[in-house]
Design a protein around this motif. Structure first.
Motif, PDB file in Angstrom:
ATOM      1  N   PHE A 132       0.833  -1.208   0.000  1.00 56.85           N
ATOM      2  CA  PHE A 132       0.000   0.000   0.000  1.00 56.85           C
ATOM      3  C   PHE A 132       0.868   1.259   0.000  1.00 56.85           C
ATOM      4  O   PHE A 132       0.620   2.193  -0.768  1.00 56.85           O
ATOM      5  N   VAL A 133       1.891   1.288   0.837  1.00 56.02           N
ATOM      6  CA  VAL A 133       2.790   2.447   0.891  1.00 56.02           C
ATOM      7  C   VAL A 133       3.514   2.618  -0.440  1.00 56.02           C
ATOM      8  O   VAL A 133       3.649   3.740  -0.948  1.00 56.02           O
ATOM      9  N   MET A 134       3.957   1.508  -1.031  1.00 59.38           N
ATOM     10  CA  MET A 134       4.659   1.590  -2.316  1.00 59.38           C
ATOM     11  C   MET A 134       3.703   2.046  -3.421  1.00 59.38           C
ATOM     12  O   MET A 134       4.117   2.773  -4.332  1.00 59.38           O
ATOM     13  N   THR A 135       2.436   1.680  -3.332  1.00 59.07           N
ATOM     14  CA  THR A 135       1.457   2.121  -4.331  1.00 59.07           C
ATOM     15  C   THR A 135       1.209   3.620  -4.224  1.00 59.07           C
ATOM     16  O   THR A 135       1.132   4.315  -5.242  1.00 59.07           O
ATOM     17  N   VAL A 136       1.094   4.124  -3.016  1.00 60.40           N
ATOM     18  CA  VAL A 136       0.921   5.569  -2.834  1.00 60.40           C
ATOM     19  C   VAL A 136       2.170   6.315  -3.314  1.00 60.40           C
ATOM     20  O   VAL A 136       2.067   7.350  -3.980  1.00 60.40           O
ATOM     21  N   ALA A 137       3.342   5.769  -3.010  1.00 62.05           N
ATOM     22  CA  ALA A 137       4.589   6.379  -3.494  1.00 62.05           C
ATOM     23  C   ALA A 137       4.649   6.339  -5.020  1.00 62.05           C
ATOM     24  O   ALA A 137       5.138   7.280  -5.655  1.00 62.05           O
ATOM     25  N   ASN A 138       4.128   5.271  -5.603  1.00 61.16           N
ATOM     26  CA  ASN A 138       4.108   5.160  -7.059  1.00 61.16           C
ATOM     27  C   ASN A 138       3.232   6.243  -7.673  1.00 61.16           C
ATOM     28  O   ASN A 138       3.587   6.832  -8.695  1.00 61.16           O
ATOM     29  N   LEU A 139       2.094   6.511  -7.061  1.00 63.35           N
ATOM     30  CA  LEU A 139       1.230   7.584  -7.560  1.00 63.35           C
ATOM     31  C   LEU A 139       1.912   8.946  -7.448  1.00 63.35           C
ATOM     32  O   LEU A 139       1.794   9.785  -8.346  1.00 63.35           O
ATOM     33  N   ALA A 140       2.627   9.167  -6.355  1.00 64.33           N
ATOM     34  CA  ALA A 140       3.340  10.438  -6.177  1.00 64.33           C
ATOM     35  C   ALA A 140       4.462  10.583  -7.205  1.00 64.33           C
ATOM     36  O   ALA A 140       4.617  11.650  -7.811  1.00 64.33           O
ATOM     37  N   THR A 141       5.224   9.524  -7.408  1.00 66.96           N
ATOM     38  CA  THR A 141       6.312   9.605  -8.393  1.00 66.96           C
ATOM     39  C   THR A 141       5.768   9.679  -9.813  1.00 66.96           C
ATOM     40  O   THR A 141       6.406  10.252 -10.686  1.00 66.96           O
ATOM     41  N   ARG A 142       4.581   9.130 -10.041  1.00 64.95           N
ATOM     42  CA  ARG A 142       3.960   9.241 -11.367  1.00 64.95           C
ATOM     43  C   ARG A 142       3.643  10.702 -11.675  1.00 64.95           C
ATOM     44  O   ARG A 142       3.866  11.186 -12.785  1.00 64.95           O
ATOM     45  N   HIS A 143       3.160  11.429 -10.679  1.00 61.84           N
ATOM     46  CA  HIS A 143       2.871  12.856 -10.860  1.00 61.84           C
ATOM     47  C   HIS A 143       4.160  13.637 -11.130  1.00 61.84           C
ATOM     48  O   HIS A 143       4.212  14.468 -12.036  1.00 61.84           O
TER      49      HIS A 143
ATOM     50  N   SER B 108      -3.799   5.725 -19.144  1.00 64.63           N
ATOM     51  CA  SER B 108      -3.956   4.291 -18.873  1.00 64.63           C
ATOM     52  C   SER B 108      -3.124   3.864 -17.667  1.00 64.63           C
ATOM     53  O   SER B 108      -3.554   3.011 -16.882  1.00 64.63           O
ATOM     54  N   SER B 109      -1.957   4.450 -17.495  1.00 69.73           N
ATOM     55  CA  SER B 109      -1.129   4.131 -16.331  1.00 69.73           C
ATOM     56  C   SER B 109      -1.774   4.633 -15.045  1.00 69.73           C
ATOM     57  O   SER B 109      -1.712   3.960 -14.017  1.00 69.73           O
ATOM     58  N   ILE B 110      -2.381   5.791 -15.109  1.00 75.05           N
ATOM     59  CA  ILE B 110      -3.064   6.328 -13.937  1.00 75.05           C
ATOM     60  C   ILE B 110      -4.244   5.432 -13.570  1.00 75.05           C
ATOM     61  O   ILE B 110      -4.441   5.102 -12.390  1.00 75.05           O
ATOM     62  N   ALA B 111      -5.005   5.011 -14.563  1.00 71.33           N
ATOM     63  CA  ALA B 111      -6.146   4.126 -14.292  1.00 71.33           C
ATOM     64  C   ALA B 111      -5.675   2.801 -13.701  1.00 71.33           C
ATOM     65  O   ALA B 111      -6.261   2.303 -12.730  1.00 71.33           O
ATOM     66  N   ALA B 112      -4.610   2.235 -14.263  1.00 70.29           N
ATOM     67  CA  ALA B 112      -4.094   0.959 -13.752  1.00 70.29           C
ATOM     68  C   ALA B 112      -3.563   1.116 -12.336  1.00 70.29           C
ATOM     69  O   ALA B 112      -3.784   0.244 -11.480  1.00 70.29           O
ATOM     70  N   SER B 113      -2.890   2.220 -12.052  1.00 71.80           N
ATOM     71  CA  SER B 113      -2.353   2.408 -10.706  1.00 71.80           C
ATOM     72  C   SER B 113      -3.468   2.669  -9.698  1.00 71.80           C
ATOM     73  O   SER B 113      -3.339   2.295  -8.532  1.00 71.80           O
ATOM     74  N   LEU B 114      -4.561   3.280 -10.122  1.00 65.46           N
ATOM     75  CA  LEU B 114      -5.698   3.463  -9.217  1.00 65.46           C
ATOM     76  C   LEU B 114      -6.373   2.130  -8.899  1.00 65.46           C
ATOM     77  O   LEU B 114      -6.819   1.910  -7.772  1.00 65.46           O
ATOM     78  N   VAL B 115      -6.416   1.232  -9.870  1.00 59.31           N
ATOM     79  CA  VAL B 115      -6.954  -0.104  -9.608  1.00 59.31           C
ATOM     80  C   VAL B 115      -6.053  -0.841  -8.616  1.00 59.31           C
ATOM     81  O   VAL B 115      -6.533  -1.492  -7.682  1.00 59.31           O
ATOM     82  N   VAL B 116      -4.739  -0.719  -8.793  1.00 57.35           N
ATOM     83  CA  VAL B 116      -3.791  -1.334  -7.847  1.00 57.35           C
ATOM     84  C   VAL B 116      -3.963  -0.699  -6.464  1.00 57.35           C
ATOM     85  O   VAL B 116      -3.914  -1.397  -5.448  1.00 57.35           O
ATOM     86  N   LEU B 117      -4.181   0.605  -6.414  1.00 55.48           N
ATOM     87  CA  LEU B 117      -4.383   1.279  -5.133  1.00 55.48           C
ATOM     88  C   LEU B 117      -5.636   0.766  -4.434  1.00 55.48           C
ATOM     89  O   LEU B 117      -5.618   0.506  -3.220  1.00 55.48           O
ATOM     90  N   VAL B 118      -6.712   0.591  -5.165  1.00 54.57           N
ATOM     91  CA  VAL B 118      -7.951   0.085  -4.569  1.00 54.57           C
ATOM     92  C   VAL B 118      -7.732  -1.329  -4.042  1.00 54.57           C
ATOM     93  O   VAL B 118      -8.125  -1.655  -2.913  1.00 54.57           O
ATOM     94  N   TRP B 119      -7.085  -2.170  -4.829  1.00 56.12           N
ATOM     95  CA  TRP B 119      -6.866  -3.557  -4.419  1.00 56.12           C
ATOM     96  C   TRP B 119      -5.929  -3.635  -3.216  1.00 56.12           C
ATOM     97  O   TRP B 119      -6.179  -4.392  -2.278  1.00 56.12           O
ATOM     98  N   SER B 120      -4.860  -2.859  -3.234  1.00 56.27           N
ATOM     99  CA  SER B 120      -3.915  -2.913  -2.115  1.00 56.27           C
ATOM    100  C   SER B 120      -4.497  -2.268  -0.859  1.00 56.27           C
ATOM    101  O   SER B 120      -4.230  -2.720   0.256  1.00 56.27           O
ATOM    102  N   SER B 121      -5.304  -1.232  -1.022  1.00 58.14           N
ATOM    103  CA  SER B 121      -5.909  -0.618   0.157  1.00 58.14           C
ATOM    104  C   SER B 121      -6.962  -1.530   0.778  1.00 58.14           C
ATOM    105  O   SER B 121      -7.197  -1.468   1.985  1.00 58.14           O
TER     106      SER B 121
END
Length: 147
Positions: A25-36, A116-129
């Protein structure tokens, strides 16, 4: 008897396994931040040059998510496999989005957001959260969902 006990020494995983959903979960949130941050850098690079380069912290979080999801497969095979498929889809989407940003930079087009990467990472965020933060909704969940 664990079916993988002869292939992989799982003693250390028994101690680290319960912390894996939180690490993912922490790595997914960090991934969203680094994506921005990577997108902002790609916009700057696209205005100055004819190509964009991968953002190193974002590559680190992508590879970290892949490795953590593979570790999660060892701890929880079904949930880990679903997560690994989602993370690999996000990883592949990132690769193609980077190539799309390079095409946009070469043709002097506006650098778009990696949708598409943002959508995929949001799906990963939902699943990991769901795994990391289930304790928040566990009481309400157990009232309505009968297992």
């Amino acid at each position: 008897m664990d079916p993988l006990q002869f292939l992989v020494p799982l003693g250390w995983l028994a101690a680290a396994g319960p912390a894996l959903p939180y690490a993912i979960f922490v790595m997914t949130v960090a991934n969203l931040a680094t994506r921005h941050l990577a997108h902002r850098r790609h916009v700057d690079q696209g205005q100055e040059a004819d190509s964009v380069e991968a953002y190193t912290p974002h590559v680190f979080t992508n590879v970290g998510l892949v490795l953590l999801s593979f570790l999660f497969i060892l701890d929880s095979p079904v949930r880990g496999t679903i997560l690994a498929v989602l993370v690999l889809a996000m990883f592949i989407a990132d690769f193609f989005e980077l190539e799309a940003r390079n095409v946009e930079a070469r043709n002097d087009m506006e650098i778009e957001a990696p949708k598409s990467s943002i959508a995929a990472s949001l799906v990963v965020l939902v699943w990991s959260s769901y795994f990391a933060l289930f304790f928040v909704v566990e009481g309400i969940w157990n009232q309505f969902v009968v297992a």
